[in-house]
Design a protein around this motif. Structure first.
Motif, PDB file in Angstrom:
ATOM      1  N   VAL A   9      -7.726  28.850 -12.652  1.00  0.00           N
ATOM      2  CA  VAL A   9      -6.375  28.436 -13.047  1.00  0.00           C
ATOM      3  C   VAL A   9      -5.441  29.631 -13.150  1.00  0.00           C
ATOM      4  O   VAL A   9      -4.358  29.648 -12.549  1.00  0.00           O
ATOM      5  N   LEU A  10      -5.838  30.643 -13.916  1.00  0.00           N
ATOM      6  CA  LEU A  10      -4.922  31.753 -14.204  1.00  0.00           C
ATOM      7  C   LEU A  10      -4.727  32.707 -13.024  1.00  0.00           C
ATOM      8  O   LEU A  10      -3.661  33.295 -12.890  1.00  0.00           O
ATOM      9  N   THR A  11      -5.745  32.848 -12.203  1.00  0.00           N
ATOM     10  CA  THR A  11      -5.623  33.791 -11.087  1.00  0.00           C
ATOM     11  C   THR A  11      -5.296  33.094  -9.778  1.00  0.00           C
ATOM     12  O   THR A  11      -4.329  33.445  -9.097  1.00  0.00           O
ATOM     13  N   ARG A  12      -6.096  32.116  -9.420  1.00  0.00           N
ATOM     14  CA  ARG A  12      -5.926  31.491  -8.098  1.00  0.00           C
ATOM     15  C   ARG A  12      -4.733  30.542  -8.057  1.00  0.00           C
ATOM     16  O   ARG A  12      -3.867  30.670  -7.194  1.00  0.00           O
ATOM     17  N   LEU A  13      -4.706  29.547  -8.968  1.00  0.00           N
ATOM     18  CA  LEU A  13      -3.640  28.538  -8.915  1.00  0.00           C
ATOM     19  C   LEU A  13      -2.275  29.130  -9.226  1.00  0.00           C
ATOM     20  O   LEU A  13      -1.298  28.869  -8.524  1.00  0.00           O
ATOM     21  N   GLN A  14      -2.202  29.901 -10.282  1.00  0.00           N
ATOM     22  CA  GLN A  14      -0.894  30.399 -10.699  1.00  0.00           C
ATOM     23  C   GLN A  14      -0.370  31.515  -9.805  1.00  0.00           C
ATOM     24  O   GLN A  14       0.782  31.908  -9.918  1.00  0.00           O
ATOM     25  N   SER A  15      -1.189  31.981  -8.866  1.00  0.00           N
ATOM     26  CA  SER A  15      -0.698  32.975  -7.915  1.00  0.00           C
ATOM     27  C   SER A  15      -0.101  32.321  -6.666  1.00  0.00           C
ATOM     28  O   SER A  15       0.464  33.016  -5.821  1.00  0.00           O
ATOM     29  N   ILE A  16      -0.219  31.014  -6.548  1.00  0.00           N
ATOM     30  CA  ILE A  16       0.402  30.314  -5.421  1.00  0.00           C
ATOM     31  C   ILE A  16       1.905  30.249  -5.704  1.00  0.00           C
ATOM     32  O   ILE A  16       2.322  29.671  -6.713  1.00  0.00           O
ATOM     33  N   PRO A  17       2.716  30.847  -4.842  1.00  0.00           N
ATOM     34  CA  PRO A  17       4.155  30.944  -5.134  1.00  0.00           C
ATOM     35  C   PRO A  17       4.839  29.597  -5.387  1.00  0.00           C
ATOM     36  O   PRO A  17       5.770  29.519  -6.184  1.00  0.00           O
ATOM     37  N   GLU A  18       4.386  28.541  -4.720  1.00  0.00           N
ATOM     38  CA  GLU A  18       5.034  27.232  -4.852  1.00  0.00           C
ATOM     39  C   GLU A  18       4.625  26.484  -6.123  1.00  0.00           C
ATOM     40  O   GLU A  18       5.184  25.441  -6.435  1.00  0.00           O
ATOM     41  N   VAL A  19       3.636  26.992  -6.856  1.00  0.00           N
ATOM     42  CA  VAL A  19       3.200  26.355  -8.108  1.00  0.00           C
ATOM     43  C   VAL A  19       4.072  26.887  -9.241  1.00  0.00           C
ATOM     44  O   VAL A  19       4.057  28.075  -9.556  1.00  0.00           O
ATOM     45  N   LEU A  20       4.841  25.987  -9.854  1.00  0.00           N
ATOM     46  CA  LEU A  20       5.751  26.372 -10.924  1.00  0.00           C
ATOM     47  C   LEU A  20       5.060  26.401 -12.284  1.00  0.00           C
ATOM     48  O   LEU A  20       5.351  27.253 -13.116  1.00  0.00           O
ATOM     49  N   SER A  21       4.143  25.439 -12.511  1.00  0.00           N
ATOM     50  CA  SER A  21       3.407  25.413 -13.779  1.00  0.00           C
ATOM     51  C   SER A  21       2.155  24.573 -13.618  1.00  0.00           C
ATOM     52  O   SER A  21       2.043  23.761 -12.700  1.00  0.00           O
ATOM     53  N   THR A  22       1.203  24.797 -14.549  1.00  0.00           N
ATOM     54  CA  THR A  22      -0.043  24.033 -14.549  1.00  0.00           C
ATOM     55  C   THR A  22      -0.350  23.584 -15.973  1.00  0.00           C
ATOM     56  O   THR A  22       0.111  24.188 -16.944  1.00  0.00           O
ATOM     57  N   ARG A  23      -1.131  22.546 -16.069  1.00  0.00           N
ATOM     58  CA  ARG A  23      -1.684  22.100 -17.355  1.00  0.00           C
ATOM     59  C   ARG A  23      -3.115  21.679 -17.060  1.00  0.00           C
ATOM     60  O   ARG A  23      -3.358  20.922 -16.122  1.00  0.00           O
ATOM     61  N   THR A  24      -4.048  22.163 -17.868  1.00  0.00           N
ATOM     62  CA  THR A  24      -5.460  21.911 -17.634  1.00  0.00           C
ATOM     63  C   THR A  24      -5.995  20.935 -18.671  1.00  0.00           C
ATOM     64  O   THR A  24      -5.825  21.142 -19.874  1.00  0.00           O
ATOM     65  N   LEU A  25      -6.645  19.877 -18.188  1.00  0.00           N
ATOM     66  CA  LEU A  25      -7.248  18.868 -19.046  1.00  0.00           C
ATOM     67  C   LEU A  25      -8.761  18.922 -18.837  1.00  0.00           C
ATOM     68  O   LEU A  25      -9.260  18.542 -17.775  1.00  0.00           O
ATOM     69  N   LEU A  26      -9.501  19.437 -19.830  1.00  0.00           N
ATOM     70  CA  LEU A  26     -10.953  19.527 -19.711  1.00  0.00           C
ATOM     71  C   LEU A  26     -11.580  18.148 -19.716  1.00  0.00           C
ATOM     72  O   LEU A  26     -11.157  17.268 -20.470  1.00  0.00           O
ATOM     73  N   VAL A  27     -12.596  17.969 -18.902  1.00  0.00           N
ATOM     74  CA  VAL A  27     -13.339  16.709 -18.852  1.00  0.00           C
ATOM     75  C   VAL A  27     -14.556  16.870 -19.755  1.00  0.00           C
ATOM     76  O   VAL A  27     -15.395  17.742 -19.517  1.00  0.00           O
ATOM     77  N   PHE A  28     -14.656  16.032 -20.778  1.00  0.00           N
ATOM     78  CA  PHE A  28     -15.801  16.080 -21.685  1.00  0.00           C
ATOM     79  C   PHE A  28     -16.940  15.186 -21.211  1.00  0.00           C
ATOM     80  O   PHE A  28     -18.098  15.473 -21.436  1.00  0.00           O
ATOM     81  N   GLU A  29     -16.583  14.068 -20.587  1.00  0.00           N
ATOM     82  CA  GLU A  29     -17.590  13.123 -20.100  1.00  0.00           C
ATOM     83  C   GLU A  29     -16.988  12.322 -18.968  1.00  0.00           C
ATOM     84  O   GLU A  29     -15.800  11.995 -19.002  1.00  0.00           O
ATOM     85  N   GLU A  30     -17.807  11.990 -17.971  1.00  0.00           N
ATOM     86  CA  GLU A  30     -17.347  11.195 -16.828  1.00  0.00           C
ATOM     87  C   GLU A  30     -18.211   9.963 -16.672  1.00  0.00           C
ATOM     88  O   GLU A  30     -19.404  10.007 -16.961  1.00  0.00           O
ATOM     89  N   THR A  31     -17.616   8.895 -16.178  1.00  0.00           N
ATOM     90  CA  THR A  31     -18.356   7.698 -15.797  1.00  0.00           C
ATOM     91  C   THR A  31     -17.819   7.251 -14.452  1.00  0.00           C
ATOM     92  O   THR A  31     -16.619   7.029 -14.296  1.00  0.00           O
TER      93      THR A  31
END
Length: 188
Positions: free
Chosen positions: A156-178
């Motif tokens: 998130v901090l290095t790869r995604l936010q270094s893409i010039p066209e990405v203005l902002s990100t929000r990360t939602l951790l997954v605790f459990e999947e079904t």
């Protein structure tokens, strides 16, 4: 439709050399334009339901399950592939057991009209599993699986936010999947 399952089905389907098994078809979307969508009937929907549950099901078992001949089941599956309804066959993976213990949905706000550029860069991210251009408070929803939170943070901090066209990100951790297609399969 794994080849080993196709080979053991025997008789009429295997005797015609002009018939290519569905498993041998490309899993990527063909480059030629797809035909217009055709309506799916109850048998097509039953075939899709069965293949979502077991993508390795033999033609014989599909035919028996939907009460049609093997030739009919075979033709229907090929049509569903050719029409782009079936995009491929794959495995359902338990990401935690596969060493990908951290999963997150990441929302991205991007520069207007930059979707195609951003999409190509997101495809290259390690662990990227799904992405969608959406409407609402953000523009892109990205699902990623990484070995651990440190790797997720780096992504998130290095790869995604270094893409010039990405203005902002929000990360939602997954605790459990079904997996809703396979509720008997807790943990995805």
């Amino acid at each position: 439709m794994a080849p080993e399952r196709m080979a053991d089905q025997g008789s009429d389907d295997a005797e015609d050399p002009s018939v290519t098994p569905p498993a041998a078809q490309p899993t990527a979307r063909p480059t030629a334009p797809l035909p217009p969508p055709r309506p799916l009937d109850a048998i097509d929907r039953d075939i899709l339901r069965m293949l979502r549950t077991d993508g390795r099901a033999s033609i014989r078992s599909v035919a028996e399950h939907v009460h049609v001949s093997r030739a009919n089941a075979y033709a229907r599956i090929n049509r569903l592939i050719e029409d782009g309804v079936i995009r491929g066959f794959g495995a359902r993976v338990n990401h935690e057991r596969a060493g990908q213990g951290a999963s997150a949905y990441i929302t991205l706000k991007i520069v207007q009209n930059s979707w195609r550029t951003v999409r190509e860069q997101l495809k290259e991210l390690p662990g990227a599993a799904h992405m969608a251009l959406v409407s609402g408070d953000f523009d892109v929803l990205l699902l990623v699986h990484t070995p651990d939170n440190r790797t997720l943070r780096e992504l998130v901090l290095t790869r995604l936010q270094s893409i010039p066209e990405v203005l902002s990100t929000r990360t939602l951790l997954v605790f459990e999947e079904t997996d809703l297609d396979h509720p008997e399969d807790p943990g995805g």
